[in-house]
Design an enzyme around this catalytic site. Structure first.
Site, mmCIF file in Angstrom:
data_model
loop_
_atom_site.group_PDB
_atom_site.id
_atom_site.type_symbol
_atom_site.label_atom_id
_atom_site.label_comp_id
_atom_site.label_asym_id
_atom_site.label_seq_id
_atom_site.Cartn_x
_atom_site.Cartn_y
_atom_site.Cartn_z
ATOM 1 N N GLN A 80 -1.093 61.153 -23.308
ATOM 2 C CA GLN A 80 -0.736 62.442 -24.087
ATOM 3 C C GLN A 80 0.559 63.219 -23.393
ATOM 4 O O GLN A 80 0.887 64.146 -23.866
ATOM 5 C CB GLN A 80 -1.951 63.436 -24.261
ATOM 6 N N LYS A 107 2.448 56.587 -29.060
ATOM 7 C CA LYS A 107 2.544 57.923 -28.654
ATOM 8 C C LYS A 107 3.713 58.608 -28.390
ATOM 9 O O LYS A 107 3.887 59.800 -28.055
ATOM 10 C CB LYS A 107 1.190 58.467 -28.068
ATOM 11 N N CYS A 138 -12.372 60.819 -29.673
ATOM 12 C CA CYS A 138 -12.605 59.749 -28.816
ATOM 13 C C CYS A 138 -13.007 60.432 -27.160
ATOM 14 O O CYS A 138 -12.290 60.122 -26.206
ATOM 15 C CB CYS A 138 -11.597 58.677 -28.491
ATOM 16 N N ASP A 172 -3.943 59.040 -16.700
ATOM 17 C CA ASP A 172 -3.813 58.481 -18.030
ATOM 18 C C ASP A 172 -2.793 59.493 -18.752
ATOM 19 O O ASP A 172 -3.105 60.669 -19.186
ATOM 20 C CB ASP A 172 -5.188 58.678 -18.578
ATOM 21 N N HIS A 202 -10.640 61.063 -22.286
ATOM 22 C CA HIS A 202 -10.458 60.097 -23.377
ATOM 23 C C HIS A 202 -11.601 58.829 -23.098
ATOM 24 O O HIS A 202 -11.768 58.425 -21.969
ATOM 25 C CB HIS A 202 -9.242 59.539 -23.632
#
Ligand SMILES: Cc1ncc(COP(=O)(O)O)c(C=O)c1O
Lengths: 426, 152
Positions: free
Chosen positions: A219, A242, A380, A216, A139
């Site tokens: 998600q 999220k 993104c 990261d 991302h």
């Protein structure tokens, strides 16, 4: 503290209920609404997920009964607010199995967390010729902060490849870990492709070479159990919105030894112990990185989301999501001219796709008219779009509250759009 | 209630499927690039101006149905017009796309098909990208090296 509302208290594990999508859906008030006269099918969870009553109630209760600034008042409300805020931090410790509450820094979100690590950990350490290793599927939030620090320090950004299915091979990343590699920053799960990265193996390989690691997890956290110590990463970042919490709150997990060595990122109140004009003593962890009055309601909402997740049979919820994904891939690939973007063997949470003759943007508008919310665009992740030579994709991303019926509606609506664009209106 | 058929009128679907004046223009005297970062649409517009008149105009790029049809319709409508006339058409279309009270008058011709777009605010930029790019290209002919147009 006896005045804290029931919504903010931890439910005993015995209260855990077996997973039933119908009953879970009733926890999320927005799922009952209609859009353009059709029941909402919310398939944009990768962008932001919806909040259950428990989260809404915790935020509401805080605003109605406990709001005050934290860490600074002896009065009752300030103490209650502080207890709620710090209670949320404690829940987050358990949620990702951090070693202590000193390792949970509360920030605006994943983006801010990556920027903090880039500026506070990486910037003082990097010298010209050093390398930061990322992957091709990141991302922008896990690309641009590193580009900025590269420009500031003369370090170089090295990008590990993905294959034609959108998969990341550990060997390919390891091959790029060289003597100058200082940092490995990679997604746990790709937001554009759904690929699950081989993070445990990558972390082990990096650790063996003395490379500092950041995952990261934006998600990932809503879709799989995360244990930062089992993963062996140095930093792990994610966003509350999220994972069923409000926007504007997220977490930087950092190994205490590393956070300890990092200078503060922003200066202000709360991050100091004492201030004299000649000399200021910084506060201890995690407060050193939490300058200024933080997002108190967001944090309380995030704590409530963690508690809510803890009340579910998450293994069953995740199995349901996996079944949704398989069903979606089968239903969508039956549509002529539809191509899935991202077909890695380990995927979760979402399907990205393009349809011949139908631009994703048009698809998004047509699906919206059918009450179906998906994301269209570059997500993104422009380098991923360039790799697959598409300007954009349509993406349906799931949460455990989605149903097979919603996915059937998605497929039917995509097919309707395809007919409209390839055979004229009707 | 918004109606999809109002957005995707036959004229729009037709110009999307078979865009007119699509492709390079080797003899161009002016060009401009348009970019819509929201959807990744990219557009390249080429003009050949002779004595202040748009002798030829072509576009390249990829975009959604609304942006492709809008560009296609635009090239048809401004070809042969003077710079001032083209800017007047731009003003009319801009008005049509953004002002709820605007009527699609006869002078707009086929461009009236774009009037459904304003019911879909998220899509107005798709329709207007090529028009802003046209304005940039007309300026390009007067003063070279314009910046790329962005709808953001
Ligand atoms: C993989 C990934 N990383 C980082 C982010 C940034 O999250 P936020 O905008 O909440 O900071 C996102 C959100 O889209 C994401 O999907």
């Amino acid at each position: 503290m006896t005045d804290i509302s029931p919504a903010a208290r931890t439910a005993p594990a015995s209260a855990r209920r077996s997973f039933d999508v119908g009953s879970v859906r009733r926890d999320f008030p927005v799922l009952a609404r209609t859009v353009h006269g059709k029941p909402l099918a919310y398939l944009d969870n990768g962008a932001s997920s919806q909040s259950p009553d428990a989260v809404i109630a915790a935020v509401d209760d805080y605003a109605r009964a406990h709001h005050a600034n934290i860490h600074r008042g002896v009065h009752t409300l300030s103490q209650e607010a502080t207890a709620l805020y710090e209670g949320a931090r404690d829940r987050l410790v358990g949620f990702i199995n951090a070693a202590s509450r000193h390792e949970i820094v509360l920030l605006r979100g994943a983006t801010e967390a990556v920027n903090l690590v880039a500026q506070s950990h990486a910037r003082p350490l990097l010298v010209p010729g050093d390398e930061i290793l990322i992957t091709h599927l990141e991302h922008h939030a896990n690309i641009v902060p590193w580009q900025i620090v590269c420009a500031q320090t003369g370090a170089k950004l090295v990008v590990a490849p993905i294959d034609a299915r959108g998969d990341v091979h550990a060997e390919a990343v390891e091959a790029l870990m060289g003597p100058r590699t200082r940092i490995l920053a990679c997604a746990h799960v790709s937001n554009a492709l759904g690929t699950v990265l081989p993070v445990a193996r990558l972390m082990a390989a990096a650790r063996a070479r003395g490379i500092v690691t950041l995952i990261d997890g934006a998600q990932a956290v809503a879709h799989l159990p995360v244990d930062v110590r089992a993963l062996g990463c140095d930093f792990y970042v994610f966003s509350g919105h999220k994972m069923f919490a409000p926007t504007g709150i997220g977490v930087l997990y950092g190994r205490e030894a590393l956070l300890e060595r990092m200078p503060p990122w922003q200066g202000g109140g709360d991050m100091i112990l004492s201030v004299e004009f000649e000399n200021t003593t910084y506060n201890s962890l995690p407060y050193k990185f939490e300058a200024g009055t933080p997002n108190i309601p967001g944090t309380i909402g995030l704590g409530a989301a963690v508690e809510y997740l803890g009340s579910l049979d998450l293994a069953a919820a995740h199995a349901h999501e996996d079944a949704l994904l398989r069903h979606a891939q089968a239903a969508l690939t039956a549509i002529p001219g539809l191509r899935l973007i991202g077909t890695a063997p380990r995927k979760l949470g979402l399907v990205s796709f393009v349809v011949d003759g139908v631009h994703p943007h048009d698809l998004g508008t047509i699906l919206d008219q059918d009450g179906i919310a998906i994301r269209t665009g570059h997500h993104c992740a422009m380098p991923v779009m360039d790799f697959f030579k598409v300007p954009a994709t349509a993406r349906a991303s799931f949460a455990f509250y989605n149903t097979f019926e919603e996915i059937d509606r998605l497929a039917a609506s995509v097919e309707r759009a395809r007919r409209m664009f390839t055979h004229g209106p009707g | 209630m918004m109606d999809l058929k109002d957005l995707y009128r036959d004229v729009i679907l037709d110009h999307n499927r078979n865009p007119r004046n699509f492709g390079p223009l080797p003899a161009a005297s002016a060009s401009a690039d348009g970019f819509n970062p929201l959807c990744g649409d990219r557009l390249k517009l080429h003009l050949r101006l002779v004595d202040d008149r748009i002798e030829d105009i072509r576009f390249e790029g990829q975009g959604c149905a609304i942006s492709t049809a809008s560009a296609s319709l635009m090239t048809e409508s401004v070809k042969g017009r003077t710079r001032a006339e083209a800017l007047t058409v731009f003003e009319r279309v801009h008005h049509l796309l953004t002002d709820d009270a605007a009527e699609a008058g006869d002078e707009l011709g086929k461009l009236a098909a774009l009037s459904g777009v304003r019911e879909f605010p998220a899509r107005v930029k798709c329709a207007s990208l090529c028009w802003h790019t046209l304005v940039a290209a007309l300026k390009d002919d007067a003063a070279p090296a314009p910046p790329a147009v962005s709808t953001e």
